[in-house]
Design an enzyme around this catalytic site. Sequence first.
Site, PDB file in Angstrom:
ATOM      1  CG  HIS A  85      -1.882  -1.133   1.261  1.00  0.00           C
ATOM      2  ND1 HIS A  85      -3.084  -1.098   0.605  1.00  0.00           N
ATOM      3  CD2 HIS A  85      -1.807  -2.350   1.854  1.00  0.00           C
ATOM      4  CE1 HIS A  85      -3.736  -2.246   0.800  1.00  0.00           C
ATOM      5  NE2 HIS A  85      -2.968  -3.028   1.551  1.00  0.00           N
ATOM      6  CG  LEU A  86       3.312   2.181  -3.078  1.00  0.00           C
ATOM      7  CD1 LEU A  86       3.798   2.413  -4.501  1.00  0.00           C
ATOM      8  CD2 LEU A  86       4.487   2.118  -2.105  1.00  0.00           C
ATOM      9  CG  ASN A 301      -9.248  -6.975   8.073  1.00  0.00           C
ATOM     10  OD1 ASN A 301      -9.425  -8.171   8.242  1.00  0.00           O
ATOM     11  ND2 ASN A 301     -10.158  -6.194   7.524  1.00  0.00           N
ATOM     12  CG  ASP A 328      -1.692  -6.249   4.111  1.00  0.00           C
ATOM     13  OD1 ASP A 328      -1.951  -5.240   3.417  1.00  0.00           O
ATOM     14  OD2 ASP A 328      -2.504  -6.731   4.927  1.00  0.00           O
TER      15      ASP A 328
END
Length: 452
Positions: A85-86, A301, A328
Amino acid sequence: MSEKRTTSTTDAEDVRVPRMNGAVLVTGVRPYGEAPCDLLIDGSVIAGVFDVALRPLVLSRVQPARVVEGDGLIVLPAFVDLHTHLREPGGSDQETIATGLAAAAAGGFADVFAMANTDPVTDTPERVAWIRDQAAAVSRVRTHPVGAVTVGLGGAQLAPIAELADAGVTLFSDDGRCVDDAGLMAAALSEAAEHGAAIAQHAQAHALAGAGQINAGFASERTGFAPWPVAGEAAVVARDAVLAAETEGHLHVCHVSTARTLEVVRQAKALGWPVTVEATPHHLMLSDDLAALGAPLFKVNPPLRSRADVAALRRAVVDGTVDSIGTDHAPHTVAAKQCGWPLAAFGMTGLETALPVVASVLERDGEVDWRLLNRVMHDQPARIGGLPEVADQQVRAGDEATLVFVDDRAELTVNAARQRTKALNTPFQGVTFRFAVVSTLIAGRQVHGDLL
């Protein structure tokens, strides 16, 4: 995966290398943790891998610009992360493309797949192009935008998968949200299959997991937080595995976390269904004992699971049920993680700690199976992500010099404040590992470290 062993030239008559005045000879490194070799890098390629006994001959014939002492460092093909996730566009207070890719380089990654849950969502070819262009402007780390499965991650309307595939997208995901509608998931798998792409599912059945906050059982009972049951993951994977078999679409399961899910995956693979799975470093090392303390740093999550689940995941990496490691990497602001568990954001950073965590998990009697680590952090992620040319790269003459050098005698104590990521939410703060990334090369260019 190729099982070829690294070969080195041992016969002096076989040394047929031209003079390379700009080349660098890195001496005494251990490809895949095996026998020491000397590695010749010329421009963007590995020009030769030589037995250390031939060093005088190689030096006389090559006359490299520099000779660098490798001192027993392990050398592997640089890693591929299918799950990063950037945050940009829309979340630059948490991470920027520049800081995220700097973290990737520091972690030994040459290729990262940037998840689509940005603002705006990556659900058009124009947004794919924007991310790719922004990444190319700030880093040599190769960035592959992940396309959304549904428009706006809304779970109601299929994104333009064909158009996104034409724009170069090879992996689609609504990560953070499950594609809960079976009909929509079947359509997505079918259309992706037509374009040779995979659908990466965040397996979380709303009817079962709902607003779950923490692993059901011990952790939820101790804290009183809403339970997130293992069935909420396994049920979706079972459904989607059947859909993958019916549509011949490639299902990739994101961040698998339970032994029950692994049972489903083993059955699907035994039947030859097109299913692959990833595990995260944190699910391989941390259990819900930590989550039960109620510190939001351990809120993620899917949630941290039981010790039995952790043990099952580790076995599944070794036996091949788990195909790949995905970090993640989920950076958040301090405020988002220090507001009490129920309101805190899900997620942990992971790019810079992936190698030491995974190596520690795989260590047995002081030794690490570096071939196995290479398989789950390079070969398989590259194949799943549709990068066959990357997957085929090894530490051998003629291959691209996209490499990571690892010190397996380090004392690396994690300090979030010194990491390249903009975020501080690592679950490994203060933990000391004996494995560390020393240098990362992409096409012969050093993007992290000072080895060269």
